[in-house]
Design a protein around this motif. Structure first.
Motif, PDB file in Angstrom:
ATOM      1  N   GLY A   1       0.807  -1.223   0.000  1.00  0.00           N
ATOM      2  CA  GLY A   1       0.000   0.000   0.000  1.00  0.00           C
ATOM      3  C   GLY A   1       0.835   1.265   0.000  1.00  0.00           C
ATOM      4  N   PHE A   2       1.938   1.248   0.760  1.00  0.00           N
ATOM      5  CA  PHE A   2       2.794   2.431   0.823  1.00  0.00           C
ATOM      6  C   PHE A   2       3.396   2.719  -0.550  1.00  0.00           C
ATOM      7  N   ALA A   3       3.813   1.641  -1.234  1.00  0.00           N
ATOM      8  CA  ALA A   3       4.401   1.814  -2.563  1.00  0.00           C
ATOM      9  C   ALA A   3       3.362   2.339  -3.555  1.00  0.00           C
ATOM     10  N   TRP A   4       2.117   1.829  -3.459  1.00  0.00           N
ATOM     11  CA  TRP A   4       1.056   2.336  -4.330  1.00  0.00           C
ATOM     12  C   TRP A   4       0.905   3.851  -4.154  1.00  0.00           C
ATOM     13  N   ALA A   5       0.929   4.304  -2.901  1.00  0.00           N
ATOM     14  CA  ALA A   5       0.709   5.727  -2.636  1.00  0.00           C
ATOM     15  C   ALA A   5       1.780   6.580  -3.296  1.00  0.00           C
ATOM     16  N   LEU A   6       3.053   6.172  -3.168  1.00  0.00           N
ATOM     17  CA  LEU A   6       4.121   6.970  -3.773  1.00  0.00           C
ATOM     18  C   LEU A   6       4.017   6.952  -5.290  1.00  0.00           C
ATOM     19  N   ALA A   7       3.727   5.782  -5.860  1.00  0.00           N
ATOM     20  CA  ALA A   7       3.628   5.696  -7.313  1.00  0.00           C
ATOM     21  C   ALA A   7       2.454   6.534  -7.819  1.00  0.00           C
ATOM     22  N   LEU A   8       1.372   6.570  -7.047  1.00  0.00           N
ATOM     23  CA  LEU A   8       0.219   7.381  -7.439  1.00  0.00           C
ATOM     24  C   LEU A   8       0.596   8.861  -7.466  1.00  0.00           C
ATOM     25  N   LEU A   9       1.376   9.308  -6.451  1.00  0.00           N
ATOM     26  CA  LEU A   9       1.801  10.711  -6.426  1.00  0.00           C
ATOM     27  C   LEU A   9       2.646  11.035  -7.651  1.00  0.00           C
ATOM     28  N   THR A  10       3.571  10.126  -7.986  1.00  0.00           N
ATOM     29  CA  THR A  10       4.406  10.359  -9.163  1.00  0.00           C
ATOM     30  C   THR A  10       3.568  10.381 -10.437  1.00  0.00           C
ATOM     31  N   TRP A  11       2.591   9.489 -10.511  1.00  0.00           N
ATOM     32  CA  TRP A  11       1.710   9.417 -11.683  1.00  0.00           C
ATOM     33  C   TRP A  11       0.949  10.735 -11.858  1.00  0.00           C
ATOM     34  N   VAL A  12       0.393  11.236 -10.737  1.00  0.00           N
ATOM     35  CA  VAL A  12      -0.329  12.508 -10.789  1.00  0.00           C
ATOM     36  C   VAL A  12       0.621  13.615 -11.214  1.00  0.00           C
ATOM     37  N   LEU A  13       1.857  13.583 -10.668  1.00  0.00           N
ATOM     38  CA  LEU A  13       2.819  14.647 -10.982  1.00  0.00           C
ATOM     39  C   LEU A  13       3.148  14.676 -12.470  1.00  0.00           C
ATOM     40  N   TYR A  14       3.511  13.518 -13.056  1.00  0.00           N
ATOM     41  CA  TYR A  14       3.990  13.597 -14.439  1.00  0.00           C
ATOM     42  C   TYR A  14       2.857  13.858 -15.415  1.00  0.00           C
ATOM     43  N   ASN A  15       1.648  13.363 -15.079  1.00  0.00           N
ATOM     44  CA  ASN A  15       0.528  13.704 -15.958  1.00  0.00           C
ATOM     45  C   ASN A  15       0.167  15.176 -15.855  1.00  0.00           C
ATOM     46  N   ALA A  16       0.208  15.727 -14.632  1.00  0.00           N
ATOM     47  CA  ALA A  16      -0.096  17.143 -14.455  1.00  0.00           C
ATOM     48  C   ALA A  16       0.921  18.005 -15.190  1.00  0.00           C
ATOM     49  N   VAL A  17       2.203  17.614 -15.102  1.00  0.00           N
ATOM     50  CA  VAL A  17       3.241  18.371 -15.804  1.00  0.00           C
ATOM     51  C   VAL A  17       2.986  18.341 -17.306  1.00  0.00           C
ATOM     52  N   GLY A  18       2.655  17.161 -17.827  1.00  0.00           N
ATOM     53  CA  GLY A  18       2.394  17.043 -19.256  1.00  0.00           C
ATOM     54  C   GLY A  18       1.214  17.883 -19.692  1.00  0.00           C
ATOM     55  N   ILE A  19       0.128  17.836 -18.921  1.00  0.00           N
ATOM     56  CA  ILE A  19      -1.069  18.596 -19.285  1.00  0.00           C
ATOM     57  C   ILE A  19      -0.796  20.087 -19.191  1.00  0.00           C
ATOM     58  N   LYS A  20      -0.012  20.475 -18.179  1.00  0.00           N
ATOM     59  CA  LYS A  20       0.279  21.896 -18.006  1.00  0.00           C
ATOM     60  C   LYS A  20       1.179  22.409 -19.139  1.00  0.00           C
ATOM     61  N   THR A  21       2.125  21.592 -19.591  1.00  0.00           N
ATOM     62  CA  THR A  21       3.031  22.055 -20.652  1.00  0.00           C
ATOM     63  C   THR A  21       2.343  22.068 -22.008  1.00  0.00           C
ATOM     64  N   HIS A  22       1.573  21.040 -22.318  1.00  0.00           N
ATOM     65  CA  HIS A  22       1.071  20.897 -23.681  1.00  0.00           C
ATOM     66  C   HIS A  22      -0.419  21.141 -23.825  1.00  0.00           C
ATOM     67  N   GLY A  23      -1.162  21.159 -22.728  1.00  0.00           N
ATOM     68  CA  GLY A  23      -2.621  21.127 -22.842  1.00  0.00           C
ATOM     69  C   GLY A  23      -3.061  19.682 -22.961  1.00  0.00           C
ATOM     70  N   LEU A  24      -4.299  19.412 -22.534  1.00  0.00           N
ATOM     71  CA  LEU A  24      -4.736  18.015 -22.432  1.00  0.00           C
ATOM     72  C   LEU A  24      -4.686  17.274 -23.765  1.00  0.00           C
ATOM     73  N   ARG A  25      -5.286  17.884 -24.813  1.00  0.00           N
ATOM     74  CA  ARG A  25      -5.398  17.176 -26.093  1.00  0.00           C
ATOM     75  C   ARG A  25      -4.023  16.864 -26.681  1.00  0.00           C
ATOM     76  N   ARG A  26      -3.160  17.900 -26.687  1.00  0.00           N
ATOM     77  CA  ARG A  26      -1.847  17.719 -27.285  1.00  0.00           C
ATOM     78  C   ARG A  26      -1.007  16.727 -26.469  1.00  0.00           C
ATOM     79  N   TYR A  27      -1.167  16.782 -25.142  1.00  0.00           N
ATOM     80  CA  TYR A  27      -0.410  15.855 -24.287  1.00  0.00           C
ATOM     81  C   TYR A  27      -0.800  14.418 -24.579  1.00  0.00           C
ATOM     82  N   LEU A  28      -2.117  14.183 -24.674  1.00  0.00           N
ATOM     83  CA  LEU A  28      -2.565  12.817 -24.956  1.00  0.00           C
ATOM     84  C   LEU A  28      -2.051  12.357 -26.313  1.00  0.00           C
ATOM     85  N   LYS A  29      -2.066  13.296 -27.263  1.00  0.00           N
ATOM     86  CA  LYS A  29      -1.604  12.939 -28.601  1.00  0.00           C
ATOM     87  C   LYS A  29      -0.112  12.606 -28.583  1.00  0.00           C
TER      88      LYS A  29
END
Lengths: 73, 286
Positions: free
Chosen positions: B147-175
């Motif tokens: 469970g502890f490992a899941w929590a840290l990985a979830l934080l990292t997942w949120v971080l890198y997706n947020a960074v991607g969306i913030k840099t490119h915008g949602l549509r372009r990031y997904l593309k």
């Protein structure tokens, strides 16, 4: 009377077999990095960052094996 | 005697059962319900337990202590910095430089400053939690509870997706993340699901499971060597097996040292991969 009782699941043996492939894969990744560094030490940084991705992808297979060893009964 | 084939005599009549109950959390303040259903011979616990039994456990306390130690460590090494650094300050700066330059600048690139606090916190938190596996009082690596490992990985997942969306915008990031450059249209049916699977689903899962599996397996190995060595040394009346028990106990020290190394290595890998995922999320094309 039994001396030592070992109980468990065959899954563990399956996981052991499944870990052979990724083991060789990870070894190949880092063997190449070591060779590359020996040939061109200044390229180490860029090689390492690619190697980490390759390592993560290869080791994912071993990790799936572990997850399945737990999940499938 | 049933075990006559091996020619061994057990000192105790009991068949040893390998005990892995150290991997189960125990509540810090067990309630009456918990005590009742954990007595020897008691039935299963009721489905609904008091929240103090579930959330206030020794392993969660361990994680909180680790967080406090991380804060304390960085406060101590950065306390009253001097131009000519003291030994204490030098140690902190050395570690910080390693993380900032070796991981942050080399992997993330230009605007790495923003992510350095997360990388430093991640690395020191994981290292201290892994060291708990070799420390008296605790003797348990926190991340061998998944469970502890899941929590840290979830934080990292949120971080890198947020960074991607913030840099490119949602549509372009997904593309960018799902459609690699130069792939023929007909192949997209094959490539698209694979890219989605690998970039959004298996990344956090493998990140968490890698840490968890390494800590669990390492600690299990130590337990097996120590209990097996103890059993062969003291519970069997046979000189050869006693000698093998001594060898197993000595080997357990080597496994212990290996665990120390693996604890650092896994913390490093977790941090490096976090930086890698952040950098690939903000990259123009992959």
């Amino acid at each position: 009377m039994t001396l030592l009782e070992i109980t468990g699941s065959l899954n563990v043996i399956g996981y052991g077999l499944a870990a052979i492939g990724p083991g060789i894969g990870v070894a190949l990744v880092f063997a190449s990095v070591i060779q590359g560094t020996a040939r061109q030490p200044e390229a180490k940084g860029s090689m390492m960052s690619t190697a980490w991705i390759g390592f993560a992808v290869v080791e994912a297979l071993a990790i799936f094996g572990l997850a399945l060893a737990f999940a499938i009964s | 005697m049933a075990n006559g084939t091996a020619g061994l005599t057990l000192l105790d009549s009991e068949v040893p059962v390998f005990d892995i109950s150290i991997f189960e959390s125990r509540p810090l303040f067990p309630s009456q319900t918990w005590l009742a259903c954990h007595e020897v011979g008691a039935g299963a616990c009721p489905a609904k337990m008091p929240w103090t039994d579930i959330w206030l456990t020794n392993h969660i306390a361990q994680a909180v202590i680790a967080a406090a130690l991380v804060i304390l460590f960085w406060l101590i090494v950065t306390h009253r910095p001097k131009i000519v650094p003291t030994r204490r300050q030098w140690a902190g700066e050395f570690l910080y430089n390693m993380l900032r330059n070796g991981i942050g600048r080399d992997i993330i690139g230009d605007n790495y400053h923003k992510y350095v606090p997360w990388l430093v916190a991640l690395f020191s938190f994981i290292v201290i939690n892994n060291l708990f596996g070799e420390t008296f009082v605790f003797m348990f690596p926190t991340f061998s509870k998944v469970g502890f490992a899941w929590a840290l990985a979830l934080l990292t997942w949120v971080l890198y997706n947020a960074v991607g969306i913030k840099t490119h915008g949602l549509r372009r990031y997904l593309k960018l993340q799902t459609i690699p450059d130069g792939v023929p249209k007909a192949l997209l049916i094959l490539v698209l699901p694979l890219e989605i699977l690998s970039n959004f689903i298996t990344r956090p899962i493998t990140l968490a499971l890698r840490l968890f599996a390494n800590m669990l397996a390492g600690h299990l190995l130590v337990v097996i060597f120590v209990t097996g060595g103890w059993f062969m040394l003291s519970q069997v009346k046979n000189l050869a097996i006693n000698a093998a028990g001594v060898v197993a106990l000595i080997m357990s020290f080597a496994i212990f040292a290996l665990e120390l190394f693996v604890g650092f290595l896994q913390a490093y890998i977790f941090t490096v991969l976090t930086a890698q995922y952040v950098s690939s999320a903000q990259a123009e094309a992959h």
